[in-house]
Scaffold this active site. Structure first.
Site, PDB file in Angstrom:
ATOM      1  N   LYS A  30       0.814  -1.251   0.022  1.00 34.25           N
ATOM      2  CA  LYS A  30      -0.039  -0.016   0.060  1.00 34.25           C
ATOM      3  C   LYS A  30       0.857   1.120   0.084  1.00 34.25           C
ATOM      4  CE  LYS A  30      -1.960  -1.014   3.894  1.00 34.25           C
ATOM      5  NZ  LYS A  30      -1.459  -2.566   4.279  1.00 34.25           N
TER       6      LYS A  30
ATOM      7  N   ARG B  81     -10.546   0.764   8.314  1.00 34.97           N
ATOM      8  CA  ARG B  81      -9.954  -0.568   8.592  1.00 34.97           C
ATOM      9  C   ARG B  81     -11.051  -1.554   9.106  1.00 34.97           C
ATOM     10  NH1 ARG B  81      -4.278   0.392   8.776  1.00 34.97           N
ATOM     11  NH2 ARG B  81      -3.066  -1.755   8.834  1.00 34.97           N
TER      12      ARG B  81
ATOM     13  N   ARG C  64      11.585  -5.452   5.172  1.00 33.38           N
ATOM     14  CA  ARG C  64      11.383  -4.006   5.084  1.00 33.38           C
ATOM     15  C   ARG C  64      12.263  -3.253   6.081  1.00 33.38           C
ATOM     16  NH1 ARG C  64       5.520  -1.962   5.264  1.00 33.38           N
ATOM     17  NH2 ARG C  64       5.537  -3.217   7.207  1.00 33.38           N
TER      18      ARG C  64
ATOM     19  N   ARG D 244      10.653  -1.331  11.430  1.00 28.33           N
ATOM     20  CA  ARG D 244       9.499  -0.899  12.198  1.00 28.33           C
ATOM     21  C   ARG D 244       9.239  -1.894  13.460  1.00 28.33           C
ATOM     22  NH1 ARG D 244       4.478   0.070   8.170  1.00 28.33           N
ATOM     23  NH2 ARG D 244       3.591  -1.057   9.666  1.00 28.33           N
TER      24      ARG D 244
ATOM     25  N   ARG E 217      -1.628  -9.197  12.983  1.00 27.74           N
ATOM     26  CA  ARG E 217      -1.814  -8.095  11.963  1.00 27.74           C
ATOM     27  C   ARG E 217      -2.708  -8.843  10.949  1.00 27.74           C
ATOM     28  NH1 ARG E 217       3.813  -5.666  10.909  1.00 27.74           N
ATOM     29  NH2 ARG E 217       2.786  -4.317   9.061  1.00 27.74           N
TER      30      ARG E 217
END
Ligand code: AP5
Ligand code: MG
Length: 219
Positions: A14, A89, A128, A163, A174
């Protein structure tokens, strides 16, 4: 340009696609995750709360999200369209978003669902790295997304960080939260005839091409 929202699981791309769209169409990219990660750094009760919720992979309380979103979407740079990445969400947030749009005199625009196989996500999550200065996203598990110098941003020289929710334990939750709460929004928007599905299993460039094609086709 019409507004855009994304419905997609964690690490589906995203943020990556939002930046590409933002650069091409000159509309702001609003990431609720990025906004919350700033709040999380504040030395305050709400900062502590957000840090705890994000680390666990659960959702921050709707009321907090509403005040952040209403304030941001009311800003001047959103009048000619924006990309909203991370909101709504759950169905309650989607209903509230309809009200906020009414209030602002704005339309829903495009809802883009990035559809991706779960098995690709863990690799994207653990690889990431994000620049702490300019926010550029990298991935050390993807040769084309690896920074030239380890832990350093190619664009601004800033330090790259991982993160605190980018670990497999938090990802598991998640992803579960996505399936239970966010996934049902696809039906919600399909009924409103604003849902566009894009194959998220492709390369970054191929996904972007598909998105641009659908934006151009449904202007
Ligand atoms: P948020 O920051 O929105 O996290 P998320 O939804 O889990 O999504 P990510 O940011 O992890 O992934 P992405 O889809 O942006 O992927 P990216 O482009 O970086 O939210 C974080 C938390 O905040 C939530 O868990 C919740 O606690 C809270 N929150 C946020 N909004 C909320 C709301 N509305 N209500 C309540 N709580 C809320 O890509 C991932 C990696 O893959 C990168 O390394 C990238 O380089 C790589 N990559 C991307 N595309 C490709 C590709 N096609 N091929 C190979 N690699 C790729
Ligand atoms: Mg993101």
């Amino acid at each position: 340009m019409k507004n855009i929202i994304f419905i997609a699981p964690p690490a589906a791309g995203k943020g990556t696609q939002s930046e590409l769209i933002s650069n091409k169409y000159h509309i702001p990219h609003i990431s609720t995750g990025d906004i919350l990660r700033k709040v999380m750094k504040e030395d305050s009760e709400i900062g502590e709360y957000v840090l705890e919720v994000i680390s666990s992979g659960n959702l921050v309380k709707d009321e907090i999200m509403y005040s952040l979103i209403e304030k941001r979407l009311g800003e001047k740079d959103c009048q000619e369209g924006y990309i909203l990445d991370g909101f709504p969400r759950n169905v309650e947030q989607a209903k509230k978003y309809d009200e906020i749009l009414d209030h602002l005199g704005q339309e829903l625009g495009y809802v883009i669902a990035l559809e991706i196989d779960e098995k690709l996500l863990a690799k994207r999550i653990t690889g990431r790295r994000v620049c702490e200065d300019c926010g550029t996203i990298y991935n050390i598990n993807e040769p084309s997304e690896t920074p030239e110098i380890e832990s350093t941003c190619d664009i601004c020289g800033g330090k790259l960080y991982q993160r605190n929710d980018d670990n497999l334990e938090s990802f598991k939750n998640r992803y579960q939260v996505y399936l239970e709460k966010t996934g049902p929004l696809k039906d919600y928007y399909e009924k409103k005839k604003v849902l566009y599905k894009v194959n998220g299993n492709q390369s970054i460039d191929e996904i972007f091409e598909d998105i641009v094609a659908l934006l151009e086709e449904h202007k």
